[in-house]
Design an enzyme around this catalytic site. Sequence first.
Site, PDB file in Angstrom:
ATOM      1  N   ARG A  78      -4.799  -6.419  -9.027  1.00 27.67           N
ATOM      2  CA  ARG A  78      -3.721  -5.006  -8.336  1.00 27.67           C
ATOM      3  C   ARG A  78      -3.013  -5.093  -8.111  1.00 27.67           C
ATOM      4  O   ARG A  78      -3.532  -5.569  -6.913  1.00 27.67           O
ATOM      5  CB  ARG A  78      -4.792  -3.658  -8.340  1.00 27.67           C
ATOM      6  CG  ARG A  78      -3.853  -3.056  -7.730  1.00 27.67           C
ATOM      7  CD  ARG A  78      -4.734  -1.658  -7.634  1.00 27.67           C
ATOM      8  NE  ARG A  78      -3.727  -0.823  -6.558  1.00 27.67           N
ATOM      9  CZ  ARG A  78      -4.017   0.270  -5.594  1.00 27.67           C
ATOM     10  NH1 ARG A  78      -4.881  -0.626  -4.841  1.00 27.67           N
ATOM     11  NH2 ARG A  78      -3.203   0.587  -5.039  1.00 27.67           N
ATOM     12  N   HIS A 122       3.475   0.908  -2.806  1.00 28.78           N
ATOM     13  CA  HIS A 122       2.687   0.472  -1.715  1.00 28.78           C
ATOM     14  C   HIS A 122       2.841   0.636  -0.129  1.00 28.78           C
ATOM     15  O   HIS A 122       3.010  -0.482   0.001  1.00 28.78           O
ATOM     16  CB  HIS A 122       1.783  -0.776  -1.738  1.00 28.78           C
ATOM     17  CG  HIS A 122       0.426  -0.935  -1.545  1.00 28.78           C
ATOM     18  ND1 HIS A 122      -0.819  -1.177  -1.988  1.00 28.78           N
ATOM     19  CD2 HIS A 122      -0.557  -0.185  -0.077  1.00 28.78           C
ATOM     20  CE1 HIS A 122      -1.713  -0.848  -1.329  1.00 28.78           C
ATOM     21  NE2 HIS A 122      -1.571  -0.879  -0.382  1.00 28.78           N
ATOM     22  N   GLU A 167      -1.564   5.673  -1.864  1.00 24.89           N
ATOM     23  CA  GLU A 167      -1.959   6.669  -1.178  1.00 24.89           C
ATOM     24  C   GLU A 167      -1.448   7.673  -0.501  1.00 24.89           C
ATOM     25  O   GLU A 167      -1.148   7.321   0.636  1.00 24.89           O
ATOM     26  CB  GLU A 167      -2.989   6.197   0.076  1.00 24.89           C
ATOM     27  CG  GLU A 167      -4.536   5.158  -0.649  1.00 24.89           C
ATOM     28  CD  GLU A 167      -5.424   3.840   0.848  1.00 24.89           C
ATOM     29  OE1 GLU A 167      -4.927   4.580   1.360  1.00 24.89           O
ATOM     30  OE2 GLU A 167      -6.577   3.943   0.197  1.00 24.89           O
ATOM     31  N   ASN A 296      -9.267   5.269  -4.324  1.00 26.62           N
ATOM     32  CA  ASN A 296      -9.381   4.270  -3.261  1.00 26.62           C
ATOM     33  C   ASN A 296     -10.051   4.818  -1.735  1.00 26.62           C
ATOM     34  O   ASN A 296      -9.817   6.114  -1.672  1.00 26.62           O
ATOM     35  CB  ASN A 296      -8.409   3.404  -2.489  1.00 26.62           C
ATOM     36  CG  ASN A 296      -7.116   2.487  -3.029  1.00 26.62           C
ATOM     37  OD1 ASN A 296      -7.416   2.422  -3.975  1.00 26.62           O
ATOM     38  ND2 ASN A 296      -6.177   2.838  -2.023  1.00 26.62           N
ATOM     39  N   TYR A 298     -13.494   4.310   0.669  1.00 31.61           N
ATOM     40  CA  TYR A 298     -14.278   3.460   2.042  1.00 31.61           C
ATOM     41  C   TYR A 298     -14.818   4.165   2.971  1.00 31.61           C
ATOM     42  O   TYR A 298     -16.180   3.589   3.055  1.00 31.61           O
ATOM     43  CB  TYR A 298     -12.870   2.508   2.794  1.00 31.61           C
ATOM     44  CG  TYR A 298     -12.384   1.753   1.883  1.00 31.61           C
ATOM     45  CD1 TYR A 298     -12.321   0.277   2.432  1.00 31.61           C
ATOM     46  CD2 TYR A 298     -10.760   2.479   1.586  1.00 31.61           C
ATOM     47  CE1 TYR A 298     -11.428  -0.351   1.382  1.00 31.61           C
ATOM     48  CE2 TYR A 298      -9.915   1.690   1.111  1.00 31.61           C
ATOM     49  CZ  TYR A 298      -9.507   0.094   1.142  1.00 31.61           C
ATOM     50  OH  TYR A 298      -9.383  -0.964   0.519  1.00 31.61           O
ATOM     51  N   GLU A 362      -9.433   0.360  -5.266  1.00 28.07           N
ATOM     52  CA  GLU A 362      -9.975  -0.165  -3.805  1.00 28.07           C
ATOM     53  C   GLU A 362     -10.991   0.208  -3.157  1.00 28.07           C
ATOM     54  O   GLU A 362     -11.370   1.397  -3.521  1.00 28.07           O
ATOM     55  CB  GLU A 362      -8.730   0.421  -2.820  1.00 28.07           C
ATOM     56  CG  GLU A 362      -7.637  -0.550  -2.506  1.00 28.07           C
ATOM     57  CD  GLU A 362      -6.404   0.224  -1.825  1.00 28.07           C
ATOM     58  OE1 GLU A 362      -6.726  -0.166  -0.494  1.00 28.07           O
ATOM     59  OE2 GLU A 362      -5.249  -0.708  -1.905  1.00 28.07           O
TER      60      GLU A 362
HETATM   61  C1  FCB Z   1      -6.314   0.921   2.102  1.00 26.71           C
HETATM   62  C2  FCB Z   1      -4.714   0.451   2.056  1.00 26.71           C
HETATM   63  C3  FCB Z   1      -4.877  -0.790   1.447  1.00 26.71           C
HETATM   64  C4  FCB Z   1      -5.695  -1.554   3.317  1.00 26.71           C
HETATM   65  C5  FCB Z   1      -6.730  -0.607   2.788  1.00 26.71           C
HETATM   66  C6  FCB Z   1      -8.338  -1.748   4.208  1.00 26.71           C
HETATM   67  O1  FCB Z   1      -5.956   2.454   2.526  1.00 26.71           O
HETATM   68  O2  FCB Z   1      -4.278   1.089   0.765  1.00 26.71           O
HETATM   69  O3  FCB Z   1      -3.233  -1.554   1.506  1.00 26.71           O
HETATM   70  O4  FCB Z   1      -5.020  -1.772   4.243  1.00 26.71           O
HETATM   71  O5  FCB Z   1      -6.789   0.401   2.991  1.00 26.71           O
END
Ligand code: FCB
Length: 454
Positions: A78, A122, A167, A296, A298, A362
Site C-alpha cells: 500500500r 495521504h 485518515e 488504521n 494503533y 495500517e
Molecule cells: C498513521 C499515519 C501514518 C503513520 C502512522 C504511524 O496515523 O497514517 O502515516 O504516521 O500513523
Amino acid sequence: MTFDRSFPDGFIWGTATASYQIEGAVAEDGRTPSIWDTFSRTPGKVFGGDTGDIACDHYHRMPEDVALMRSLGVDAYRFSVSWSRVLPDGTGRVNQQGLDFYSRLVDTLLDNGIRPFVTLYHWDLPQVLDDRGGWLTREVADWFTEYASLVSGALGDRVRNWTTLNEPWCSSFLSYSLGHHAPGHTDPLEGLVAAHHLLLAHGRGVRAIRDSAPGAEVSITLNPTQVYGPEDGDEADADAVRRADNIYNGVFFSPLFAGRYPDGFHDDTAHLSDHSYIGDGDLVEISTPLDNLGVNNYFPTRVRAARDGERGTPELAGMERVVGVEPRPPHTDMGWEVLPRGHYDILIRSAKESGLPIYITENGSAWPDVVSPDGRVHDPDRIAYLHGHLDAVADAIEDGADIRGYFAWSLLDNFEWAYGYSKRFGIVYVDYATQERIVKDSGWEYARIIREQR
Ligand code: FCB
C-alpha cells in the site's frame, strides 16, 4: 517466539508507506511543494527541523525497495501518490514524469508478484491548493475529483484496489483544530468544515475512480479508535465517551455508512456553527457505497468528564467538557498504549458500522531501535506488539468480522510527520546517513508468519 493462529485462505499480507514519508526528491522531475514541505520548513513544527527532502530516497531506490518487499514475501504493498508530483498546479497541467514514476512502481510490483493498493491522499495537499483555501473550501472536492480521475485513469488498467483518503481525522481535526499537522491551524470549527469537505471529496472521488477504472475496488481508510471511559464512570463520564466517540469515529462512520451525522452531533457543536457548510445532497454523495473499508488502528482512547471548572478539550468540537485520560502502560516509543483488546473492539465495531469487508491498512509500533554489534536490529517489543495485534485480528475474524488483509506499518523507518525521523515504525531499519536498509528481527518474523500461512 511462537505465533500459531491461522488466517482464512486468500488473506492478504502487506506492508504500507506514504509518499511524503519515504519518497524524498521533493523538487525533482516537476514536483511542486505540498503543505508538508511548507509545514516542515516552518520553525518549531517538526522535531529537529526535519523535512521530507530526502526521507528514504525511495524515489531513486524504488526497485531496491520492491526487491526488499519480495524478500519478505508480502502479497501486497500500500503506497500513496503525491498529488503535486502529478498535478504540479493542483489542477490542470499534468506532469507526465510524475505519473511515470507511479506507473513504473506499479509495473515493478506486478513483476514481483506484489499487488498494489493505491491511496490517493495521504495528507500532502499541493501548497498551491492550500493557498486557494485548501480543505476549508468546497471547491477542493472538485479539485480532488479531477486528481482522482487522472490517477485512476493512468493506473487503473493494472491497479484494482483504490483508497480515496487516508485518515481524514488527521487531515481535518489534527491539522485544522489541534494544529499538530499541516497546515497547522487551531480552530475547532475549521476541523468540522475540513472533515465535511474531505468526506465530500471522497464521495465524488469514488465515482470518479469507478468511471475511469471499471472493476476497481474502492475504499476509504479511517483511523477509528475504541473510546473507553472510567470503569466506575457516572452519567457525565458516559456523555464524555459519547462525545469523544462522535468526534473520533461517528463523524466519519455515520456520514459514510448511514448518510447522516451522528446523533447529538449537531446539538453538541451548535455553539460553533449552524452547519450551513453541509449542502443539500452532500450526504447522498458522501455515502456512495464502497467495496471495502480500510482501518488504521494503533491504540485506544481513554476519556472522562471534566469536573467543576476543570479544563476539557475545547480544541475539538463538542469535547469542551471531555478530558483525555493518560494512556495505560505498556507504551510504545510514541507514548501510545499497547492494547490488543482495543484493536479487537474497534475491528468488530468497524465491521458492524460499515457492513463491509475490512482491510487493516495500517498497524504497527515505534520503538527506539538500534543496530547491534552483530549488525542486526533486535526489536522484541515490536514482535510482541505484532503477535498481540494479529491475535486480536484472528479473534475478530472468528467472531464474524470479514477481515481480508493486514498491512504492517511500515515497510521502512520514515518521516514520522511532526516527530520527524525521531520515531521508527519500520519492519526494516533505515540508516539515514547511508540509506542502508536492514531488515529488523520483526521483519523476518513477519516474513516467517506469512510463509507459515501459505
Ligand atoms: C498513521 C499515519 C501514518 C503513520 C502512522 C504511524 O496515523 O497514517 O502515516 O504516521 O500513523
